[in-house]
Motif scaffolding. Sequence first.
Motif, PDB file in Angstrom:
ATOM      1  N   SER A 140       0.842  -1.196   0.000  1.00 57.05           N
ATOM      2  CA  SER A 140       0.000   0.000   0.000  1.00 57.05           C
ATOM      3  C   SER A 140       0.879   1.249   0.000  1.00 57.05           C
ATOM      4  N   TRP A 141       0.821   1.993  -1.103  1.00 56.90           N
ATOM      5  CA  TRP A 141       1.604   3.239  -1.190  1.00 56.90           C
ATOM      6  C   TRP A 141       0.923   4.288  -0.325  1.00 56.90           C
ATOM      7  N   VAL A 142       1.669   4.821   0.633  1.00 59.00           N
ATOM      8  CA  VAL A 142       1.064   5.712   1.617  1.00 59.00           C
ATOM      9  C   VAL A 142       0.843   7.106   1.031  1.00 59.00           C
ATOM     10  N   ALA A 143      -0.357   7.633   1.224  1.00 58.35           N
ATOM     11  CA  ALA A 143      -0.699   8.998   0.832  1.00 58.35           C
ATOM     12  C   ALA A 143      -0.906   9.846   2.080  1.00 58.35           C
ATOM     13  N   LEU A 144      -0.600  11.112   1.960  1.00 59.17           N
ATOM     14  CA  LEU A 144      -0.835  12.097   3.012  1.00 59.17           C
ATOM     15  C   LEU A 144      -0.843  13.472   2.354  1.00 59.17           C
ATOM     16  N   ASP A 145      -1.208  14.475   3.116  1.00 56.61           N
ATOM     17  CA  ASP A 145      -1.257  15.826   2.555  1.00 56.61           C
ATOM     18  C   ASP A 145       0.139  16.284   2.159  1.00 56.61           C
ATOM     19  N   ARG A 146       0.211  17.089   1.110  1.00 53.49           N
ATOM     20  CA  ARG A 146       1.505  17.463   0.538  1.00 53.49           C
ATOM     21  C   ARG A 146       2.409  18.206   1.517  1.00 53.49           C
ATOM     22  N   THR A 150       7.556  13.815   2.485  1.00 49.67           N
ATOM     23  CA  THR A 150       8.895  13.900   1.912  1.00 49.67           C
ATOM     24  C   THR A 150       8.912  13.354   0.486  1.00 49.67           C
ATOM     25  N   GLN A 151       7.751  12.908  -0.003  1.00 50.97           N
ATOM     26  CA  GLN A 151       7.672  12.361  -1.359  1.00 50.97           C
ATOM     27  C   GLN A 151       7.787  13.474  -2.399  1.00 50.97           C
ATOM     28  N   ASN A 152       8.333  13.141  -3.545  1.00 52.39           N
ATOM     29  CA  ASN A 152       8.285  14.030  -4.698  1.00 52.39           C
ATOM     30  C   ASN A 152       6.925  13.894  -5.362  1.00 52.39           C
ATOM     31  N   GLY A 153       6.339  15.014  -5.759  1.00 51.51           N
ATOM     32  CA  GLY A 153       5.034  14.954  -6.404  1.00 51.51           C
ATOM     33  C   GLY A 153       3.901  14.864  -5.407  1.00 51.51           C
ATOM     34  N   VAL A 154       2.729  14.503  -5.914  1.00 50.95           N
ATOM     35  CA  VAL A 154       1.514  14.401  -5.095  1.00 50.95           C
ATOM     36  C   VAL A 154       1.363  12.959  -4.623  1.00 50.95           C
ATOM     37  N   PRO A 155       1.343  12.707  -3.321  1.00 50.80           N
ATOM     38  CA  PRO A 155       1.313  11.330  -2.835  1.00 50.80           C
ATOM     39  C   PRO A 155       0.166  10.481  -3.378  1.00 50.80           C
ATOM     40  N   VAL A 156      -1.042  11.040  -3.467  1.00 55.00           N
ATOM     41  CA  VAL A 156      -2.163  10.243  -3.983  1.00 55.00           C
ATOM     42  C   VAL A 156      -1.928   9.852  -5.437  1.00 55.00           C
ATOM     43  N   THR A 173       0.593  -7.443  -5.010  1.00 59.88           N
ATOM     44  CA  THR A 173      -0.740  -6.842  -5.119  1.00 59.88           C
ATOM     45  C   THR A 173      -0.682  -5.418  -4.588  1.00 59.88           C
ATOM     46  N   PRO A 174      -0.882  -4.407  -5.458  1.00 61.56           N
ATOM     47  CA  PRO A 174      -0.778  -3.012  -5.020  1.00 61.56           C
ATOM     48  C   PRO A 174      -2.095  -2.479  -4.461  1.00 61.56           C
ATOM     49  N   SER A 175      -2.008  -1.453  -3.625  1.00 59.31           N
ATOM     50  CA  SER A 175      -3.218  -0.822  -3.090  1.00 59.31           C
ATOM     51  C   SER A 175      -2.885   0.575  -2.596  1.00 59.31           C
ATOM     52  N   PHE A 176      -3.909   1.249  -2.061  1.00 57.56           N
ATOM     53  CA  PHE A 176      -3.765   2.621  -1.571  1.00 57.56           C
ATOM     54  C   PHE A 176      -3.590   2.619  -0.054  1.00 57.56           C
ATOM     55  N   GLY A 177      -2.671   3.459   0.413  1.00 59.00           N
ATOM     56  CA  GLY A 177      -2.441   3.603   1.840  1.00 59.00           C
ATOM     57  C   GLY A 177      -2.654   5.034   2.287  1.00 59.00           C
ATOM     58  N   LEU A 178      -2.883   5.206   3.583  1.00 62.11           N
ATOM     59  CA  LEU A 178      -3.027   6.524   4.205  1.00 62.11           C
ATOM     60  C   LEU A 178      -2.225   6.512   5.499  1.00 62.11           C
ATOM     61  N   GLN A 179      -1.446   7.570   5.726  1.00 62.22           N
ATOM     62  CA  GLN A 179      -0.628   7.611   6.930  1.00 62.22           C
ATOM     63  C   GLN A 179      -1.500   7.664   8.185  1.00 62.22           C
ATOM     64  N   GLY A 180      -2.505   8.518   8.186  1.00 57.78           N
ATOM     65  CA  GLY A 180      -3.385   8.643   9.339  1.00 57.78           C
ATOM     66  C   GLY A 180      -4.127   9.962   9.288  1.00 57.78           C
ATOM     67  N   VAL A 181      -5.171  10.077  10.081  1.00 59.16           N
ATOM     68  CA  VAL A 181      -6.010  11.272  10.020  1.00 59.16           C
ATOM     69  C   VAL A 181      -5.260  12.522  10.462  1.00 59.16           C
ATOM     70  N   ALA A 190     -10.705  11.033   0.904  1.00 56.16           N
ATOM     71  CA  ALA A 190     -11.777  10.815  -0.076  1.00 56.16           C
ATOM     72  C   ALA A 190     -11.214  10.386  -1.430  1.00 56.16           C
ATOM     73  N   GLU A 191     -10.151  11.061  -1.862  1.00 53.41           N
ATOM     74  CA  GLU A 191      -9.571  10.728  -3.165  1.00 53.41           C
ATOM     75  C   GLU A 191      -8.977   9.325  -3.159  1.00 53.41           C
ATOM     76  N   ALA A 192      -8.254   8.977  -2.097  1.00 54.13           N
ATOM     77  CA  ALA A 192      -7.679   7.636  -2.012  1.00 54.13           C
ATOM     78  C   ALA A 192      -8.775   6.571  -1.970  1.00 54.13           C
ATOM     79  N   THR A 193      -9.843   6.841  -1.238  1.00 55.15           N
ATOM     80  CA  THR A 193     -10.951   5.890  -1.136  1.00 55.15           C
ATOM     81  C   THR A 193     -11.643   5.702  -2.477  1.00 55.15           C
ATOM     82  N   GLU A 194     -11.869   6.801  -3.180  1.00 52.62           N
ATOM     83  CA  GLU A 194     -12.503   6.719  -4.500  1.00 52.62           C
ATOM     84  C   GLU A 194     -11.628   5.962  -5.498  1.00 52.62           C
ATOM     85  N   LEU A 195     -10.326   6.185  -5.439  1.00 46.57           N
ATOM     86  CA  LEU A 195      -9.423   5.489  -6.350  1.00 46.57           C
ATOM     87  C   LEU A 195      -9.356   3.994  -6.008  1.00 46.57           C
TER      88      LEU A 195
END
Length: 416
Positions: A140-146, A150-156, A173-181, A190-195
Amino acid sequence: MSTIAIRNGLVVTQDAKRRVMTGNVIIRDNEIESVGREIDKSDLVIDASNSIVMPGLVNTHTHVGMSILRGLAPNDSLDAFLKKTFEFDAKNTKEMMVTSALLGTLEMLRTGTTSFLDLYYSEDVIAETVAGTGMRAFLSWVALDREFTTQNGVPVRNAENFVKEHRGKGLITPSFGLQGVYVCSKDTIAEATELAEKYDTLVHMHLSETQKEVDDHAKKHGKRPVEWMQANGFISGRLVAAHCVWLNDQEIAAFAKGGATVSYNPVSNARLGSGTADIHKMLDKSINVAIGTDSTASNDSLDMFQTMKFGALINSIPAQQVLDMATVNGAKALGCGIGSIEKGKKADVILLDRRQTMTAPSIKANVVNNLVYSINGKNVTTSIIDGAVVLEHGIATSKKFLGVFEKAERLAASLG
């Protein structure tokens, strides 16, 4: 087609009846063909007369890209721990990540884990590294607010590109991750969930790990994290939420209604002083509770047998329920045909030596208790994943692991 016959083992099937039997397991290609019947001619016969045969363990929360941090993170609160790990992330290199992923994967293979669910950035590097080791990896590739990354680009977007590129690639097997609220806005989640719905993947995240996380979120948003996620439609059968230590009764009911999975991480939670999840209330509500180690930075071990024992003891959970968490419940969370030894399931099987001091005597009547309370990963002698032998006589068959210990020590020393 190729066949493997596992002969005369003490087989802990983890099937619907939780049968334990002495008998044979026949594997054809990457599936279990039969359990209990006599052996026909096979390409490989494994004598299991001194072994426990069981499904491979499913670790539902890891960060294998951090494995060289074993013992280097503070034995303190989550906030101090996160500060240390964010500093590490900022200077992490591809060589460190590759070495960490190999080190973590080897430890899991050596201690009976055959599938793991990972949460990290640069999962493309993890995927490239793990491919060829024989391990079944859910990444699961972790997404969080920009502003927090430390990622280059937009995490989502990074996560989406990873999912598109790695779908259908063997045991990855790839999927979407979220660091935390605490670092993910409503829009990001919302964007990660929709994707995840678009690409039919899991959503994996940390959730309600500490009292501070819950209190801070309630002050900022007027709702506790799980209450807020339910109100926004973010709780579903796709969600695998790690920790969930600070859920109240209403939030537990929300998880049950939404069909989400809780990944119970008892050792990590205890080490960081986060608290103890109320597993009994979750099980009473029929929530799917799986089990995870978390990273070696917060657990210091990826041995699922250690984690099962600790998790059973601190919550007084029966051994069979904890073994379920580490096998069939983990398989349910990941949505794949593993987790038990029965006809038609994927051939992810491990063998453990039952003629060692910590396992003897192991018979039908006590073997499940022994698996949870007595055994550790050192008992594992053989691992078969997707019908291929990836650990033989306690030694990994992949040459990818050569030199990993020396590299890990060199890189860890460079971190000071």
